[in-house]
Scaffold this motif. Sequence first.
Motif, PDB file in Angstrom:
ATOM      1  N   GLY A   1      53.909 110.551  18.801  1.00 36.23           N
ATOM      2  CA  GLY A   1      54.554 111.946  19.101  1.00 36.23           C
ATOM      3  C   GLY A   1      54.453 113.140  19.726  1.00 36.23           C
ATOM      4  N   ILE A   2      52.939 112.381  20.438  1.00 37.64           N
ATOM      5  CA  ILE A   2      52.428 112.608  22.026  1.00 37.64           C
ATOM      6  C   ILE A   2      54.317 113.201  22.836  1.00 37.64           C
ATOM      7  CG2 ILE A   2      50.928 113.094  23.978  1.00 37.64           C
ATOM      8  CD1 ILE A   2      49.424 113.695  21.233  1.00 37.64           C
ATOM      9  N   ASP A   3      53.826 113.928  23.674  1.00 35.93           N
ATOM     10  CA  ASP A   3      54.839 114.786  24.157  1.00 35.93           C
ATOM     11  C   ASP A   3      55.394 113.925  25.607  1.00 35.93           C
ATOM     12  OD1 ASP A   3      56.267 116.161  22.243  1.00 35.93           O
ATOM     13  OD2 ASP A   3      54.512 117.979  23.256  1.00 35.93           O
ATOM     14  N   ARG A   4      54.212 114.328  26.399  1.00 40.67           N
ATOM     15  CA  ARG A   4      53.568 113.630  28.074  1.00 40.67           C
ATOM     16  C   ARG A   4      52.707 112.656  27.732  1.00 40.67           C
ATOM     17  NH1 ARG A   4      55.477 116.249  31.865  1.00 40.67           N
ATOM     18  NH2 ARG A   4      57.179 117.629  30.753  1.00 40.67           N
ATOM     19  N   ALA A   5      52.875 111.923  29.219  1.00 39.78           N
ATOM     20  CA  ALA A   5      51.766 111.410  28.961  1.00 39.78           C
ATOM     21  C   ALA A   5      50.877 111.524  31.025  1.00 39.78           C
ATOM     22  CB  ALA A   5      51.478 109.821  29.287  1.00 39.78           C
ATOM     23  N   VAL A   6      49.466 110.784  31.107  1.00 37.60           N
ATOM     24  CA  VAL A   6      49.336 111.468  32.385  1.00 37.60           C
ATOM     25  C   VAL A   6      47.992 109.982  32.716  1.00 37.60           C
ATOM     26  CG1 VAL A   6      47.867 112.525  34.448  1.00 37.60           C
ATOM     27  CG2 VAL A   6      49.967 113.653  32.846  1.00 37.60           C
ATOM     28  N   LEU A   7      48.575 109.378  33.591  1.00 42.04           N
ATOM     29  CA  LEU A   7      47.266 108.031  34.247  1.00 42.04           C
ATOM     30  C   LEU A   7      47.006 108.718  35.429  1.00 42.04           C
ATOM     31  CD1 LEU A   7      46.466 105.966  33.901  1.00 42.04           C
ATOM     32  CD2 LEU A   7      48.406 104.628  34.117  1.00 42.04           C
ATOM     33  N   LEU A   8      45.815 108.429  34.990  1.00 41.70           N
ATOM     34  CA  LEU A   8      44.422 108.027  36.397  1.00 41.70           C
ATOM     35  C   LEU A   8      44.244 107.585  37.056  1.00 41.70           C
ATOM     36  CD1 LEU A   8      42.216 111.529  35.704  1.00 41.70           C
ATOM     37  CD2 LEU A   8      44.324 111.707  36.581  1.00 41.70           C
ATOM     38  N   GLU A   9      44.998 106.636  37.866  1.00 43.21           N
ATOM     39  CA  GLU A   9      45.091 105.396  38.072  1.00 43.21           C
ATOM     40  C   GLU A   9      43.964 104.500  39.154  1.00 43.21           C
ATOM     41  OE1 GLU A   9      49.189 103.603  38.421  1.00 43.21           O
ATOM     42  OE2 GLU A   9      48.667 102.187  40.021  1.00 43.21           O
ATOM     43  N   THR A  10      43.236 104.016  38.810  1.00 40.74           N
ATOM     44  CA  THR A  10      42.491 103.571  39.207  1.00 40.74           C
ATOM     45  C   THR A  10      42.492 101.884  39.369  1.00 40.74           C
ATOM     46  OG1 THR A  10      40.879 102.360  38.050  1.00 40.74           O
ATOM     47  CG2 THR A  10      40.084 104.981  38.549  1.00 40.74           C
TER      48      THR A  10
END
Lengths: 258, 329
Positions: free
Chosen positions: A80-89
């Motif tokens: 149910g979290i609305d959005r996602a951010v991936l700090l990609e390594t």
Amino acid sequence: MALRVLVAVKRVPAVGGKIVVTDDGREVDTRFLGFTMSPHEECALEEAVRLVQTHGGESTVLTLGPPESEEQLRYALSLGIDRAVLLETSGQEAGPRATAAEIAAAIGALEAANGPFGLLLFGNEAPDTGDFQVGIRVAEALGRPCVTGVKHLEVGDDHLVAWRDHGAAQELYRVGLPAVIAVKEGLNLPRYPSLPGRLKAKSKPLDRHPVSPAGDALRTVGLRLPPAEARRTVPLGTGAEAATRVVEVLDELGVLAR
Amino acid sequence: MILCLLEHEAGVPTQVGAEAVGFAGTLAARLGEPLEVVALGPGAEAALVRAPAGDVLHAGLVDLAGYAPRAWAHALADLLDRGGVSAVLAPGSERGNEVMAYLAARRDLPLATNCVSVTPGDPWALTRNRWAGSLFEDAELGGDAPRLLTVTLGATRPGPEPGTAPAGEVRRLPTHADTDDLRVVVGEEVPPSGEGVSLADARVIVSGGRGVGGEEGFGLLEELAGLLGAAVGCSRVVTSEGWRPHRDQVGQTGTRVAPDLYIACGISGAIQHMVGCKSAKKILAINTDPDAPIMAKADYSVVGDLHAVVPAIVEELRRVRAGEGRCPW
Ligand SMILES: Cc1cc2nc3c(=O)[nH]c(=O)nc-3n(C[C@H](O)[C@H](O)[C@H](O)COP(=O)(O)OP(=O)(O)OC[C@H]3O[C@@H](n4cnc5c(N)ncnc54)[C@H](O)[C@@H]3O)c2cc1C
Ligand SMILES: Nc1ncnc2c1ncn2[C@@H]1O[C@H](COP(=O)(O)O)[C@@H](O)[C@H]1O
């Protein structure tokens, strides 16, 4: 008052009955069990979903890790979290200092673009590295108060009240918003993802930003198993018949005396 | 010099607090540097007198009402400002780790938490816990002094007994807490309810896992626990299913326990569970699967369905107790 909440989660190996280290001694073998996240972080996600249900607003999940960390982000979205951010390594392990610096910078950028977060939620400690510090470092970088070890949280309009265990007693902290909270399992009982939740998660926004975390003066050389605990197992029998032997052993151990 | 934060509860050093001072003392001796011990908060001076291991003892923030992690880190930072500090150590406890994280953030220094051993050199070599001690990480800590470390419980023996080491001179630290330092302070302390036997203090724990099958199944375990004056514990599967409250959970994200006897019923023995109960003097495992990992990690094993084995133990206990007069207990 609408509340914008961000939750930071970490992709970690799932381990069961034993830990197996890869031949080069650098990593935990994940061939059989795959990856998961901390129970602390699952509680942080659950809390974010509930808070946004109550207060309105929006929830964001963020992780720093390899491209495959999308798996943990989609899991969060399915809850149910609305959005996602991936700090990609590119997959190298980033220590807690570099991780916190990247997360603080990313939060700064997200807030500049979309408005401030009232609450930043972290796990109390990562299950694998157990550094006990990323939440506090981010809080200090952003100049916000931070309470760790939190097992009960009440969020008001401009402040929150957080409880944590101290021995058998409980401590209460009252801090103003915006704030950073590092939570522990027991905060709530997280839901399991529903089928519709999983379907929706596929189309929710997931932004990827490449990062190259700085190296650190604290550097992992290798992983190894601690010396084995020396316990020799004595079989006491099978099924109900074992009861007589069990009670004899309880007596030998001196735990029957009242 | 080596600085070490002494953790104490109202003037009485905690176990891991005393151990960290012992650890710091060994490191200081090895480097040929003096050890300075710092105690903060109410009871600081009493704690220093009870654990006199350092060459110089600092009691600080005696007037502050309670625990304030950022203010404590500020006090340590003030001591660093004098220069000449090669390392700051604290116990790898909730408070020790927290205060050191603030200090590390304030100085933008690396912090190695929960160390098991440290060998100074260039760089310093250290071993620290991963997975709550189920795995060791060997690491190098280079860079400039001061080096920040916390010491895990059980890494070393406690410092010298009170009275066996020369007590250093106690100096009172001036307080420099600023408003930001005091945004996070304990507002209130709610004492324990004091009901029943707590997991942390129990001599015997009867613990259940997925194999118990449901909330009702714990009735069996309660019955056995009642006869033994034991507390009831459980695995994480049990709390995530909502069969028992989280405060009953033993393990990495639950409670660490150290009873004389830990009876694990229908628990497979995942490493995250075992770190919570491995300090038990004896472990008895009851499991249908002879190959479950816990069967090799326990001192005693019974292969069988707990729904048959536990009632049989209860019955046998009752039978034996009924003939109390003839029995040694
Ligand atoms: C970061 C992290 C932290 C964690 N922290 C914790 C923690 O604090 N505590 C914790 O417990 N877990 C923790 N876990 C979860 C852990 O990995 C395991 O999933 C969990 O311990 C398994 O619980 P269990 O043994 O009850 O269930 P299972 O692994 O499913 O085992 C059930 C066992 O019961 C046996 N059984 C079944 N029926 C019967 C019967 N009728 N009679 C007798 N035996 C029977 C089976 O043979 C099996 O061995 C954590 C996991 C992660 C990733
Ligand atoms: N790589 C990461 N990405 C996102 N969050 C992280 C990462 N590492 C740590 N965290 C967060 O910081 C908490 C504490 O981690 P640590 O300080 O490493 O023990 C974790 O429970 C996460 O919430």
